[in-house]
Enzyme design. Structure first.
Site, PDB file in Angstrom:
ATOM      1  N   GLU A   1     136.008  -2.313 -25.952  1.00  0.00           N
ATOM      2  CA  GLU A   1     134.950  -2.385 -25.059  1.00  0.00           C
ATOM      3  C   GLU A   1     133.538  -2.926 -25.127  1.00  0.00           C
ATOM      4  O   GLU A   1     132.947  -1.031 -25.257  1.00  0.00           O
ATOM      5  CB  GLU A   1     135.616  -0.837 -23.889  1.00  0.00           C
TER       6      GLU A   1
ATOM      7  N   CYS B   1     127.281  -0.058 -19.593  1.00  0.00           N
ATOM      8  CA  CYS B   1     127.728  -1.755 -19.654  1.00  0.00           C
ATOM      9  C   CYS B   1     127.940  -2.483 -19.151  1.00  0.00           C
ATOM     10  O   CYS B   1     128.361  -3.891 -18.549  1.00  0.00           O
ATOM     11  CB  CYS B   1     129.245  -1.245 -21.126  1.00  0.00           C
TER      12      CYS B   1
END
Length: 457
Positions: free
Chosen positions: A228, A262
């Site tokens: 991720e 993010c």
């Protein structure tokens, strides 16, 4: 090796931690593997009870942990409380659903009986970042434990207190000793840890470059990895959107965690017909956000996690302006020994600028103008990243179609900010990584999906 945590609001050291030696790391991994040999045989009911206990511990200690995050990495205190509550929710989610997710699935074949069984694989290494120091860990840890796996954590070096606090939560909840342990080590030790034969898989949340290194090492050893990584989420605002609501959502997504997320909105792609009205609303809302002490409940934006990260962000802003972007808010480097950065807006952003091509990890917004809907979709997809995206439009059916079939990202939201949810799979495509966390798909990432075939006698 010593690890020193520092308060990014004033640059002062908080505490010094003694790191673990390679020998100690090996011993801890062996202890966790030994714990797994028993843990993998526990019942779903036992796991459910302990996960529920863990949620209760988190709720009881959420104020304490919110202060710890504010001190170690600058998270505004209210957001810290919300993060711990979300950690509790993921524990509760897998407590309620893991048994059904891992239930044998009967498959009709020519066998007397054939089915798919989901079995734990062992010790999983988690390499986690500082920006959501509890949530990033628990969204791996809850499904891993629920599936019968165990884990070791290599956390970011600026949040050692958070790392050890998570280990304490697991212990306080009543889990067996060593099913989860924190490794206080430098990043330079990660490859050796992955090489340990007792490590069966690795999950990382971090930069694209870090993900590439982990993927290369894990791949060379044929070990499963979930990545991720970074994102440069595009938020499209169409001509028919409710601009007031769209601007509010866009600003809130850009400044969450002081811009260090993010899946925070980073590129705002506005169709030309509404660019002036939207930009005015966006500017007014960004100007109203308070920058200050993360321990103050009135603070919207705290410091960046580290001074060097703040300085890198400022260089991206300066390079974008030099290349032709216009800074209409912020963009100034504060004085003093702190890591603060003001909310900043760049307009006239074009390809080739850092604000267009790179991830801006801080409260800096890039406004990009599109000719029309088709151009906006093209620009949104014109990125090396593919983590999240959002579209704002009054035509919900059209927004749904664009989100489902035209935007290139792992999570696409309509008239809402992009966010992770324990019930939904989370992850990216392209340079944002591969694999999924959360939901049904997340718990299946680190299990042996085993075929069992029983022939007729």
């Amino acid at each position: 090796m010593n690890i020193v945590s520092r308060n990014p609001a004033n640059g002062k050291p908080l505490k010094t931690y003694r790191g673990h030696s390679p020998k100690q790391v090996g011993q801890k991994i062996a202890q966790t593997h030994k714990a797994w040999l028993n843990w993998k045989n526990t019942s779903h009911e036992e796991r459910r009870k302990l996960l529920t206990n863990m949620a209760s511990v988190l709720q009881t200690r959420k104020s304490e942990f919110a202060v710890l995050m504010a001190q170690e990495m600058g998270k505004p205190i209210n957001q810290g409380v919300a993060e711990i509550e979300k950690c509790a929710s993921v524990c509760e989610y897998y407590a309620a659903n893991a048994a059904s997710f891992l239930k044998d699935q009967l498959i009709e074949t020519d066998a007397s009986k054939s089915f798919v069984s989901f079995q734990p694989i062992g010790v999983v290494l988690a390499i986690m970042p500082w920006n959501f120091p509890f949530w990033q860990v628990f969204r791996f840890l809850a499904p891993a434990l629920a599936a019968g796996n165990c884990g070791v954590l290599k956390h970011a070096s600026n949040v050692p207190g958070c790392a050890l606090a998570i280990e304490d939560v697991v212990h306080q909840a009543g889990f067996p000793d060593n099913v989860f342990q924190t490794l206080l080590v430098a990043s330079t030790m990660v490859e050796k840890i992955i090489e340990n034969p007792l490590i069966q898989a690795v999950t990382i949340t971090g930069s694209t470059n870090a993900g590439k290194q982990v993927a290369q090492k894990a791949g060379s050893l044929i070990k499963k990895a979930v990545l991720e990584l970074g994102g440069s989420d595009a938020y499209i605002v169409l001509e028919d959107a409710d601009l007031e609501k769209a601007a509010e959502a866009c600003v809130n997504s850009r400044i969450i965690n002081s811009g260090q997320s993010c899946i925070a909105a980073k590129r705002f792609i506005i169709v030309k017909a509404v660019q002036k009205e939207f930009t005015k609303l966006f500017l007014n809302k960004m100007e109203s956000k308070k920058v200050g002490n993360p321990l103050d409940t009135a603070t919207d934006i705290g410091p960046q996690a580290r001074v060097e990260l703040r300085n890198e962000l400022h260089e991206q802003v300066k390079r974008s302006v030099k290349a032709g972007a216009k800074c209409i808010l912020g963009g100034n480097l504060p004085k003093g020994r702190n890591a603060f950065y003001p909310p900043t807006i760049l307009t006239k952003v074009k390809p080739g600028m850092p604000a267009y091509d790179e991830e801006l990890f801080g409260p800096v917004a890039a406004i990009i103008i599109a000719k029309d809907e088709a151009d906006a979709i093209r620009i949104a997809n014109d990125s090396a990243f593919g983590l999240g995206s959002a579209i704002f439009t009054a035509d919900r059916e059209k927004g749904e179609k664009i989100a489902a079939t035209q935007l290139q990202a792992g999570s696409c939201f309509v008239n809402s900010i992009v966010k992770s949810d324990p019930r939904l799979p989370f992850g990216g495509i392209k340079q944002s990584g591969y694999g999924r966390e959360l939901g049904l798909f997340g718990i299946h990432e680190f299990v042996n999906i085993k075929t069992v075939f029983v022939a007729e006698n």
